[in-house]
Design an enzyme around this catalytic site. Structure first.
Site: not given
Ligand SMILES: Cc1ncc(C[n+]2csc(CCOP(=O)(O)OP(=O)(O)O)c2C)c(N)n1
Length: 358
Positions: A256, A260, A269
């Site tokens: 990425r 985020h 970070y």
């Molecule tokens: C069940 C749940 N827990 C926490 C969140 C908050 N949250 C949104 S994005 C994220 C990180 C996701 O990381 P990843 O799966 O690696 O996907 P990326 O954002 O890097 O595409 C979190 C913890 C959420 N949306 N849903």
């Protein structure tokens, strides 16, 4: 303790196009010029849409954006490999995949602006609306793929999620269910190295994410996610297997490049040096070098493509802005509860909408 081999596995890593834009002749999927240009255009469109969407958010014209900058090869390479009748279950970062499937760019901007109309899928396009719940995509994709198996369809479903999602129970449960019921599902993990601020090495001690497939008894494969030809090839093969009831987990190794979401500051970070290392592996630059080398892309064609994208985007931004005047965002309160709970009732009122849905 008597011991004998109980199980053994290997995880293959596929790369067709290297960082310098050289192709591995043996693995080359031999795509037509038309398809190659479709992949190129798809990646360029997605990147420009991200840039415009971030600018709109910065101007206060839109809500939070989750950019896919740097992940264009993973998304476009996989989405273009889908047949029209296949299904796509996206996460919250899949604008590039949506665009490749036919969602118009103004709809993606509406979504970011908080308008329900932005989540409306064009007729005949077999995509689900984005689900923000991390990991939920795997169970939805397993369900759709299972339905395809029960109905004896020759179609498949792809479910998108990130590296962080693979720490959620839903992803394992989805893969396990798909394995047991021969679901027509491809689980597509974009390992972009971060779950917000949590780096991949703090997400799992497993050497690869692809090997998480092994416990579910399904195939796992890793691909260079910044190599659009590699992704296209691996996903096309995975879809073929899935259509026969053999689910696959694909781990696309990518990065990425941006934040985020627009609510995040990655400099807190991670080091700039790391970012620069990945910028050198940029998916669009590498593909451009390859296309130029083959004489498929020259300055003139590139300019034509860029101009067409700018024109399309300018219209999309205008349409999205006009839509904001016509659409009442307070409608978001109307279609979930027959009677609004008091806290939503007061939110609706604070939003400037009528009480009691009137
Ligand atoms: C069940 C749940 N827990 C926490 C969140 C908050 N949250 C949104 S994005 C994220 C990180 C996701 O990381 P990843 O799966 O690696 O996907 P990326 O954002 O890097 O595409 C979190 C913890 C959420 N949306 N849903």
């Amino acid at each position: 303790m008597p011991s004998e081999r109980a199980a053994e596995f290997t995880i293959n890593h596929v790369q067709v196009l290297d960082r310098e834009g050289n192709v591995d002749e043996e693995l080359d999927p031999d795509l037509s010029e038309e398809r190659l240009l479709e992949l190129y255009r798809g990646m360029k469109r997605a990147r420009r849409l991200d840039e415009r969407a971030i600018a709109l958010q910065r101007r206060g014209e839109s809500g939070t954006i989750a950019p896919a900058l740097g992940q264009e090869a993973a998304q476009v390479g996989s989405a273009v490999a889908l047949a029209e009748d296949d299904w796509m279950v996206p996460s919250f970062r899949e604008n590039a995949a949506y665009l490749a499937r036919g969602t118009p760019p103004h709809a993606l901007l509406w979504y970011a602006m908080g308008m329900e109309e932005g989540a409306e899928i064009p007729d005949g396009q077999n995509d689900l609306p984005p689900s923000i719940a991390v990991g939920s995509q795997a169970i939805h994709a397993a369900g759709l793929g299972w339905a395809q198996a029960i109905k004896g369809e020759e179609h498949a479903t792809i479910g998108y999620f990130g590296d962080g999602a693979t720490s959620e129970g839903d992803v394992y449960e989805g893969m396990n269910c798909a394995g047991v019921y021969d679901a027509h599902t491809v689980f597509f993990c974009q390992n972009n190295q971060y779950a917000i601020s949590v780096p991949r090495e703090k997400q799992t001690r497993a050497e690869t994410i692809a090997q998480k497939a092994i416990a579910a008894g399904i195939t796992g494969v890793q691909v260079d996610g910044n190599d659009v030809l590699g992704v296209h090839r691996v996903v096309e093969e995975a879809l073929e297997m899935a259509r026969k009831g053999e689910p696959v987990l694909v781990e696309a190794m990518t990065y990425r490049q941006s934040m985020h979401t627009t609510a995040d500051d990655p400099s807190v970070y991670r080091e700039r040096e790391e970012e620069e290392g990945w910028e050198e592996r940029d998916p669009i630059d590498r593909f451009e070098t390859y296309l130029e080398g083959r004489g498929i892309l020259d300055d003139e064609t590139r300019e034509e493509i860029e101009e067409a994208i700018e024109e399309e985007l300018a219209e999309a931004v205008e349409r999205a802005q006009e839509g904001r005047e016509e659409i009442d965002p307070a409608e978001m309160f109307d279609h979930v509860f027959s009677e609004l709970p008091p806290e939503l009732e007061s939110q609706r009122a604070a939003f400037g909408g009528e009480e009691n849905g009137e």
